[in-house]
Design a protein around this motif. Structure first.
Motif, PDB file in Angstrom:
ATOM      1  N   GLN A 131       0.872  -1.005   0.103  1.00 28.76           N
ATOM      2  CA  GLN A 131       0.067   0.110  -0.043  1.00 28.76           C
ATOM      3  C   GLN A 131       0.774   1.440  -0.214  1.00 28.76           C
ATOM      4  O   GLN A 131       0.490   2.248  -0.335  1.00 28.76           O
ATOM      5  CB  GLN A 131      -1.091  -0.161   1.269  1.00 28.76           C
ATOM      6  N   THR A 132       2.103   1.236   0.502  1.00 24.26           N
ATOM      7  CA  THR A 132       3.074   2.286   0.714  1.00 24.26           C
ATOM      8  C   THR A 132       3.829   2.600  -0.547  1.00 24.26           C
ATOM      9  O   THR A 132       4.029   3.560  -0.944  1.00 24.26           O
ATOM     10  CB  THR A 132       3.777   2.282   1.952  1.00 24.26           C
ATOM     11  N   TRP A 133       4.375   1.588  -0.987  1.00 20.80           N
ATOM     12  CA  TRP A 133       5.598   1.498  -2.040  1.00 20.80           C
ATOM     13  C   TRP A 133       5.055   1.154  -3.245  1.00 20.80           C
ATOM     14  O   TRP A 133       3.885   0.208  -3.374  1.00 20.80           O
ATOM     15  CB  TRP A 133       6.532   0.648  -1.623  1.00 20.80           C
ATOM     16  N   ALA A 134       5.513   1.674  -4.263  1.00 12.47           N
ATOM     17  CA  ALA A 134       5.233   1.336  -5.616  1.00 12.47           C
ATOM     18  C   ALA A 134       5.533  -0.424  -5.912  1.00 12.47           C
ATOM     19  O   ALA A 134       6.527  -0.941  -5.462  1.00 12.47           O
ATOM     20  CB  ALA A 134       5.805   2.093  -6.620  1.00 12.47           C
ATOM     21  N   PRO A 135       4.729  -0.942  -6.951  1.00 16.45           N
ATOM     22  CA  PRO A 135       5.118  -2.191  -7.199  1.00 16.45           C
ATOM     23  C   PRO A 135       6.107  -2.433  -8.328  1.00 16.45           C
ATOM     24  O   PRO A 135       6.664  -1.600  -8.922  1.00 16.45           O
ATOM     25  CB  PRO A 135       3.608  -2.973  -7.902  1.00 16.45           C
ATOM     26  N   GLY A 136       6.865  -3.664  -8.288  1.00 15.75           N
ATOM     27  CA  GLY A 136       7.805  -4.014  -9.339  1.00 15.75           C
ATOM     28  C   GLY A 136       9.278  -2.896  -9.405  1.00 15.75           C
ATOM     29  O   GLY A 136       9.597  -3.006 -10.261  1.00 15.75           O
ATOM     30  N   GLY A 137       9.479  -2.316  -8.336  1.00 17.24           N
ATOM     31  CA  GLY A 137      10.579  -1.593  -8.280  1.00 17.24           C
ATOM     32  C   GLY A 137      10.439  -0.148  -9.229  1.00 17.24           C
ATOM     33  O   GLY A 137      11.378   0.438  -9.280  1.00 17.24           O
ATOM     34  N   MET A 138       9.103   0.159  -9.393  1.00 19.01           N
ATOM     35  CA  MET A 138       8.836   1.450 -10.010  1.00 19.01           C
ATOM     36  C   MET A 138       8.985   2.513  -8.947  1.00 19.01           C
ATOM     37  O   MET A 138       8.676   2.277  -7.694  1.00 19.01           O
ATOM     38  CB  MET A 138       7.599   1.356 -10.695  1.00 19.01           C
ATOM     39  N   VAL A 148      -1.200   4.752 -11.806  1.00 17.54           N
ATOM     40  CA  VAL A 148      -0.690   3.331 -12.391  1.00 17.54           C
ATOM     41  C   VAL A 148      -0.422   2.376 -11.324  1.00 17.54           C
ATOM     42  O   VAL A 148      -0.829   1.216 -11.625  1.00 17.54           O
ATOM     43  CB  VAL A 148       0.773   3.831 -13.208  1.00 17.54           C
ATOM     44  N   PHE A 149      -0.003   2.593 -10.290  1.00 14.51           N
ATOM     45  CA  PHE A 149       0.186   1.458  -9.225  1.00 14.51           C
ATOM     46  C   PHE A 149      -1.070   0.905  -8.644  1.00 14.51           C
ATOM     47  O   PHE A 149      -1.158  -0.392  -8.617  1.00 14.51           O
ATOM     48  CB  PHE A 149       1.024   2.299  -8.145  1.00 14.51           C
ATOM     49  N   GLU A 150      -1.954   2.047  -8.534  1.00 14.28           N
ATOM     50  CA  GLU A 150      -3.245   1.169  -8.261  1.00 14.28           C
ATOM     51  C   GLU A 150      -3.899   0.603  -9.314  1.00 14.28           C
ATOM     52  O   GLU A 150      -4.591  -0.523  -8.982  1.00 14.28           O
ATOM     53  CB  GLU A 150      -4.286   2.509  -7.759  1.00 14.28           C
ATOM     54  N   VAL A 155      -5.568  -5.029 -11.261  1.00 14.55           N
ATOM     55  CA  VAL A 155      -5.531  -5.905 -12.552  1.00 14.55           C
ATOM     56  C   VAL A 155      -4.839  -7.161 -12.230  1.00 14.55           C
ATOM     57  O   VAL A 155      -4.861  -8.414 -12.872  1.00 14.55           O
ATOM     58  CB  VAL A 155      -5.322  -5.279 -13.715  1.00 14.55           C
ATOM     59  N   ALA A 156      -3.677  -7.200 -11.331  1.00 11.30           N
ATOM     60  CA  ALA A 156      -2.906  -8.309 -11.273  1.00 11.30           C
ATOM     61  C   ALA A 156      -3.457  -9.541 -10.875  1.00 11.30           C
ATOM     62  O   ALA A 156      -3.023 -10.559 -11.583  1.00 11.30           O
ATOM     63  CB  ALA A 156      -1.512  -7.917 -10.388  1.00 11.30           C
ATOM     64  N   PRO A 157      -4.184  -9.728  -9.878  1.00  9.00           N
ATOM     65  CA  PRO A 157      -4.872 -10.771  -9.394  1.00  9.00           C
ATOM     66  C   PRO A 157      -5.814 -11.545 -10.523  1.00  9.00           C
ATOM     67  O   PRO A 157      -6.054 -12.620 -10.490  1.00  9.00           O
ATOM     68  CB  PRO A 157      -5.730 -10.452  -8.274  1.00  9.00           C
ATOM     69  N   SER A 158      -6.430 -10.782 -11.683  1.00 11.97           N
ATOM     70  CA  SER A 158      -7.214 -11.315 -12.345  1.00 11.97           C
ATOM     71  C   SER A 158      -6.373 -11.896 -13.729  1.00 11.97           C
ATOM     72  O   SER A 158      -5.021 -11.631 -13.813  1.00 11.97           O
ATOM     73  CB  SER A 158      -8.040 -10.238 -12.926  1.00 11.97           C
ATOM     74  N   HIS A 180       2.950  -9.365 -13.266  1.00 12.26           N
ATOM     75  CA  HIS A 180       3.068 -10.676 -13.245  1.00 12.26           C
ATOM     76  C   HIS A 180       3.582 -10.903 -11.686  1.00 12.26           C
ATOM     77  O   HIS A 180       3.156 -12.059 -11.144  1.00 12.26           O
ATOM     78  CB  HIS A 180       4.333 -11.146 -14.025  1.00 12.26           C
ATOM     79  N   ALA A 181       4.332 -10.246 -11.377  1.00 11.91           N
ATOM     80  CA  ALA A 181       4.903 -10.612  -9.800  1.00 11.91           C
ATOM     81  C   ALA A 181       3.729 -10.493  -8.650  1.00 11.91           C
ATOM     82  O   ALA A 181       3.804 -11.321  -7.772  1.00 11.91           O
ATOM     83  CB  ALA A 181       5.972  -9.590  -9.592  1.00 11.91           C
ATOM     84  N   GLN A 182       2.725  -9.832  -8.965  1.00 10.27           N
ATOM     85  CA  GLN A 182       1.666  -9.740  -8.150  1.00 10.27           C
ATOM     86  C   GLN A 182       0.387 -10.583  -8.490  1.00 10.27           C
ATOM     87  O   GLN A 182      -0.629 -10.643  -7.800  1.00 10.27           O
ATOM     88  CB  GLN A 182       1.148  -8.378  -8.030  1.00 10.27           C
ATOM     89  N   SER A 183       0.628 -11.614  -9.435  1.00  9.83           N
ATOM     90  CA  SER A 183      -0.464 -12.427  -9.932  1.00  9.83           C
ATOM     91  C   SER A 183      -0.484 -13.773  -9.564  1.00  9.83           C
ATOM     92  O   SER A 183       0.682 -14.048  -9.048  1.00  9.83           O
ATOM     93  CB  SER A 183      -0.491 -12.440 -11.571  1.00  9.83           C
TER      94      SER A 183
END
Length: 461
Positions: A131-138, A148-150, A155-158, A180-183
């Motif tokens: 919730q605090t930091w951006a995903p994927g090293g972004m 974008v992060f939200e 969309v990642a789990p779908s 991919h990493a959050q899916s």
């Protein structure tokens, strides 16, 4: 204080266990059988269930399915290797034989409770970090990047197909890797393919594979990249450059979940999620007949638009720091920092090459620096507009190419594109792509992208 449920049909043993665990500081509830426990207690409210294996009615292991997420410790007077293995297979966290030493039991209970606490703490910290930091090293805290992060998180789990849009160098592949990493496919492969980097004649074979003898030189059967991504994610970068035959095959795969190798008579089932990216205007290419409309609609189930770096002014200091640390580690150099003047130069630069251009500038500065402080000169950015009007681009100074006339502004897009066009057309017959890119001070990929955007064809040897 931990909440423990004891399920034991022998009243004496049950009472003794309750007294022992209560003295150890736990809140203990009890039941004589699995149905009684399920009827009288909210099973998911406990931190641990301690159950005898042999009970009236269902065995103690049946409680495992009734309290998912709650650790279950099995006790039995009939300890055998087989019963222990069976209990563990059904999901018990551990197994203890009767009669047991009180201290041994307390140690077992404390270990299981401690592991449970660590698991819950880890899950809570992971949620907080996500919730605090951006995903994927972004990196980015601006409103556009938070959007974008939200969208990535949603969309990642779908299983939905995702189309990532943005200018070259904005980090489209990073977005794909974050999705991919959050899916649920995170443990599977992520296969990234640059559709623009594979020659058109080989693209179908590389993506979809081929059978032996399918064409000249096909001496053995070859599984394509789509099959290599089975169970995971296939990222198709520069999807706008996909030729028509490959578009048809990709559409078939998206519709039917099947892929047919070049030269094959039968299709193969594949389980692949497709992520695609492009800097092209795909609706326009659809209108021009260069991209299939049905494939376009299949790809854009969810769109994620990445903003250019020039629209992310408030992200620049943190992004520059992150990329600088990354460059220093990769090059084995001591930590470096940017001078106030260098930060000002970064803030003033338009960054037509986006994040990739910033990363290259910082890496160049780290290589050339004699000390830990990086100055604007080391970044080698273009001069401000007022100072640059009479100067030709540094990468072209030694070439026998007529400079821009003084009345033109070399920082304006039109004049720079015309400069690029004239230089490439005049020199491409006697220079290879690598040399052209080197003289222009850009990468081969950027050279290719500019050719495509400006409609400058490569000469055929």
């Amino acid at each position: 204080m931990s909440r423990i449920l004891v399920i034991e049909d022998e009243p004496i043993i049950r009472t003794e266990l309750k007294r022992l665990l209560t003295r150890a500081g736990h809140d203990v509830s009890e039941a004589g059988a699995v149905p009684e426990a399920a009827a009288e207690h909210a099973l998911d409210a406990f931190d641990l269930v301690l159950s005898d294996l042999r009970l009236p009615g269902p065995p103690g292991t049946d409680i495992i399915a009734l309290c998912p997420g709650v650790p279950v410790l099995i006790m039995t007077s009939y300890a055998t290797v087989k019963s222990a293995v069976d209990a563990m297979k059904q999901g018990a966290v551990d197994y203890i034989a009767k009669p047991f030493d009180h201290d041994e039991l307390l140690l077992q209970v404390e270990r299981v409770l401690r592991e449970g606490r660590l698991t819950r703490q880890n899950a809570a910290l992971k949620r907080e970090v996500e919730q605090t930091w951006a995903p994927g090293g972004m990196v980015g805290t601006s409103a556009v990047m938070r959007d974008v992060f939200e969208r990535v998180r949603k969309v990642a789990p779908s299983p939905a197909t995702v189309l990532v849009l943005g200018e070259s160098g904005t980090g489209k592949e990073l977005v794909a890797r974050a999705v991919h990493a959050q899916s649920p496919r995170a443990e599977g492969p992520l296969v990234a393919v640059n559709c623009a980097a594979i020659p058109e004649g080989l693209l179908e074979s590389e993506l979809f594979g081929h059978e032996k003898g399918a064409f000249t030189g096909a001496q053995a059967a070859h599984a394509g990249l789509v099959e290599a991504a089975h169970g995971g994610t296939l990222f198709l970068d520069e999807i706008g450059e996909l030729p028509a035959p490959a578009q048809a095959r990709l559409l078939r795969m998206l519709q039917d979940g099947e892929v047919r190798r070049v030269g094959a008579t039968r299709s193969r089932k594949v389980d692949v999620r497709i992520l695609a990216a492009t800097h092209r205007d795909l609706p326009r290419r659809v209108q021009e007949g260069l991209f299939r409309q049905d494939l376009y609609f299949r790809l854009r189930v969810v769109e994620i638009r990445l903003p250019p770096l020039r629209e992310r002014g408030e992200d620049l200091p943190a992004l520059a720091k992150h990329l600088l640390e990354k460059a220093s580690r990769r090059l084995g150099r001591p930590p470096a920092s940017l001078s106030p003047e260098a930060l000002a130069a970064i803030a003033a630069h338009p960054w037509p090459g986006n994040v990739r251009e910033l990363e290259n500038a910082l890496e160049r500065a780290v290589i050339l620096a004699d000390g830990p402080l990086l100055t604007p000169e080391l970044l080698a950015l273009e001069l401000p507009r007022a100072a640059a009007t009479d100067a030709a681009p540094p990468a072209l100074e030694e070439l026998d190419f007529p400079p821009l006339v003084a009345s033109e502004d070399p920082r304006s897009p039109d004049s720079m594109e015309e400069y690029f066009r004239r230089f490439v057309l005049e020199h491409q017959d006697r220079m290879g792509e690598t040399e052209l890119a080197r003289r222009l001070g850009i990468s081969r990929k950027t050279l290719w992208e500019k050719r495509q955007r400006l409609g400058i064809p490569r000469t055929r040897a």
